[in-house]
Design an enzyme around this catalytic site. Structure first.
Site, PDB file in Angstrom:
ATOM      1  N   GLU A  51      37.633  51.252-107.466  1.00 12.09           N
ATOM      2  CA  GLU A  51      38.899  51.759-107.560  1.00 12.09           C
ATOM      3  C   GLU A  51      39.537  53.237-107.478  1.00 12.09           C
ATOM      4  OE1 GLU A  51      41.986  50.231-109.864  1.00 12.09           O
ATOM      5  OE2 GLU A  51      41.284  48.234-109.724  1.00 12.09           O
ATOM      6  N   HIS A  94      40.398  53.072-116.902  1.00 15.05           N
ATOM      7  CA  HIS A  94      39.444  54.074-115.176  1.00 15.05           C
ATOM      8  C   HIS A  94      38.978  55.175-116.075  1.00 15.05           C
ATOM      9  CE1 HIS A  94      43.022  52.815-112.331  1.00 15.05           C
ATOM     10  NE2 HIS A  94      41.519  52.183-112.001  1.00 15.05           N
ATOM     11  N   CYS A 131      45.921  60.667-112.422  1.00 18.81           N
ATOM     12  CA  CYS A 131      46.133  59.445-111.943  1.00 18.81           C
ATOM     13  C   CYS A 131      46.922  59.829-110.431  1.00 18.81           C
ATOM     14  CB  CYS A 131      47.268  58.522-112.374  1.00 18.81           C
ATOM     15  SG  CYS A 131      46.656  57.480-114.037  1.00 18.81           S
TER      16      CYS A 131
HETATM   17  O1  SUG Z   1      46.238  50.532-111.911  1.00 11.65           O
HETATM   18  N1  SUG Z   1      49.763  51.264-113.097  1.00 11.65           N
HETATM   19  C1  SUG Z   1      48.378  51.522-112.372  1.00 11.65           C
HETATM   20  C2  SUG Z   1      48.604  52.897-113.009  1.00 11.65           C
HETATM   21  C3  SUG Z   1      47.244  53.422-112.402  1.00 11.65           C
HETATM   22  C4  SUG Z   1      46.115  54.755-112.801  1.00 11.65           C
HETATM   23  N2  SUG Z   1      45.602  55.631-112.086  1.00 11.65           N
HETATM   24  C5  SUG Z   1      44.989  56.251-112.875  1.00 11.65           C
HETATM   25  N3  SUG Z   1      43.958  56.477-113.584  1.00 11.65           N
HETATM   26  N4  SUG Z   1      43.930  56.847-111.724  1.00 11.65           N
HETATM   27  C6  SUG Z   1      47.135  50.896-113.246  1.00 11.65           C
HETATM   28  O2  SUG Z   1      47.212  50.488-113.764  1.00 11.65           O
HETATM   29  C7  SUG Z   1      51.376  49.037-113.558  1.00 11.65           C
HETATM   30  C8  SUG Z   1      52.142  48.425-112.757  1.00 11.65           C
HETATM   31  C9  SUG Z   1      53.666  47.468-113.043  1.00 11.65           C
HETATM   32  O3  SUG Z   1      53.013  47.152-114.211  1.00 11.65           O
HETATM   33  O4  SUG Z   1      54.715  47.721-112.755  1.00 11.65           O
HETATM   34  C10 SUG Z   1      49.591  49.646-112.820  1.00 11.65           C
HETATM   35  O5  SUG Z   1      49.590  49.497-112.104  1.00 11.65           O
END
Ligand code: SUG
Length: 454
Positions: free
Chosen positions: A182, A258, A377
């Protein structure tokens, strides 16, 4: 002064924020991400989301921090729907998917590439034996909607970090659970000044081969030890430059999907929650052992901030930025003000504590937060020397003119609101292609999208 010393002096961290795409929506796609799971089905505002992201970038640029921008991805990913057996013209593909497999339609519409902390892992040139900066796009194989990102991400990174004299690109790891990756969300570089050699802290949730089986029980661990080790190998990092630490399984089960939801580092400072790492002491000892400069741990105890408060406020998904006088600024999401324990911790523990954090700045990124994406993020950190900054391809370093062009671009192309039912509207797909075509001209990137390759 040697050439290497000079290069390290004029190095700085550039934060490359992802532009929120025109299909930003709430689809509840991310299992283990509490915000995404609880906001699925809400009406989103792509325009507000993109402007919130740009406002954050602009204010940090105005405050003197180097700021870059990365474009969003082509969505809806109609090619992915075709690969899954839907046929006919684009409108027909979208209509069939809406009727037969709405969950797939929602996935191919996600604007999740906005969270560029997941775009890939970066090693600055000062840490690499060949003197180049190294990049590996993350495979994001944990979820279908994010698994769709790496190919375009790789093309975008290759277009911007194009000069092979300065930049090296590695293949995406095999997209299979053993190498689940990730990106930088699970990678923290600790060092003295940004231009000095650093130690790379890779945080993983589970071990694919072997291991003792102590893993989260409720939610998935998205990063494996094997993936982190493979990236370190690709980038030529040796044992003295890396520390691997397992994330605390209880944190993952509480919604910390994460490491950047429970810890943030910058320079020699590691701001972390008591339950960030499975073995806190071993992690700190290994860092101290390998770092050339004293580690400054800033620990937030469970008694001060519960895991629930940490996840709801995204206190640790803050950007920790270095100021010219050596002090640091913590850029936190507005949600931190809404949780009393968190706000108190910021004032009494972090600002008043004996550490370099001298300022807290609050940013409104609510549209992104509802999908579990805070300030940290939204950005990919890349330490670049002056020469490397000058070698960048495209027009991606934010200045007032680029900011004005991007705001005008959003105002022109983005919808004010988007509901789950709107996703099958063929006009949304057309609007998005027109927007992205315009954007590649503004960013002077050349063709990076599938529709520009055909
Ligand atoms: O991968 N949310 C992302 C958020 C990523 C956050 N990134 C970090 N923490 N670096 C994920 O969970 C939600 C999309 C939705 O539900 O429509 C989503 O993919």
């Amino acid at each position: 002064m040697s050439g290497a010393d000079q290069a390290s002096l004029d190095a700085c961290e550039v934060n490359f924020d992802g532009l929120v795409g025109p299909t930003h929506n709430y689809s509840g796609l991310a299992h283990g991400n509490v915000a995404s799971m609880s906001h699925g089905g809400l009406v989103s505002s792509p325009k507000e989301a993109a402007l919130q992201g740009l406002a954050k970038m602009k204010s940090l640029k105005d405050a003197g921090y180097a700021q870059g921008v990365l474009p969003p991805q082509q969505r809806p990913d109609i090619g992915a729907l075709r690969a899954l057996g839907f046929g006919g013209d684009n409108a027909s593909v979208l209509a069939q998917a809406a009727e037969q497999a709405p969950q797939l339609l929602r996935a191919v519409c996600s604007a999740s590439s906005m969270w560029t902390a997941n775009a890939g892992t970066v090693t600055p040139s000062v840490d690499a034996a060949d003197g180049r900066a190294h990049f590996t796009p993350a495979n994001l194989q944990s979820s279908f909607h994010r698994f769709l990102e790496p190919e375009t991400t790789g093309r975008v990174l290759a277009a911007i970090f194009a000069d092979p004299a300065h930049f090296a690109h590695h293949p995406v790891l095999p997209a299979t659970p053993a190498f689940s990756d990730e990106g930088a969300a699970n990678h923290t570089r600790l060092c003295g000044e940004h231009g000095e050699p650093g130690v790379h802290l890779f945080v993983y949730g589970r071990q694919a081969f072997g291991g003792d089986g102590i893993e989260p029980q409720r939610f998935p661990a998205r990063q494996t030890l094997e993936a982190s080790q493979a990236i370190a190998r690709q980038h030529g990092l040796n044992d003295a430059q890396v520390v691997y630490a397992q994330q605390h399984p209880d944190a993952i089960d509480a919604g910390v999907f994460h490491n950047d939801v429970i810890a943030v580092g910058n320079g020699p400072v590691l701001l972390y929650h008591e339950l960030a790492f499975r073995d806190e002491q071993a992690t700190l000892d290994a860092l101290r052992d390998k770092m050339a400069t004293p580690l400054i741990p800033v620990r937030v105890p469970l008694a001060a901030v519960s895991l629930e408060d940490a996840v709801a406020s995204y206190l640790f998904n803050s950007q920790l930025l270095t100021n010219p006088d050596g002090s640091m600024t913590l850029v936190v999401p507005g949600e931190c003000q809404e949780r009393e324990a968190v706000w108190r911790c910021l004032q009494d523990h972090l600002l008043a504590g004996n550490n370099p954090i001298a300022e807290v700045v609050v940013k409104d990124v609510k549209q992104s937060m509802r999908n579990g994406g805070g300030p940290a993020c939204l950005r990919l950190r890349v330490v670049l020397s002056r020469v490397e900054r000058e070698a960048l391809g495209g027009r991606v370093l934010l200045d007032d003119a680029l900011y004005a062009d991007l705001v005008a671009w959003v105002e022109c192309h983005y919808r004010d609101s988007l509901s789950p039912e709107d996703l099958s509207d063929p006009r949304l797909a057309e609007e998005t292609l027109a927007a992205l075509d315009d954007l590649t001209r503004i960013l002077e990137l050349g063709p990076v999208y599938p529709f520009q390759m055909a």
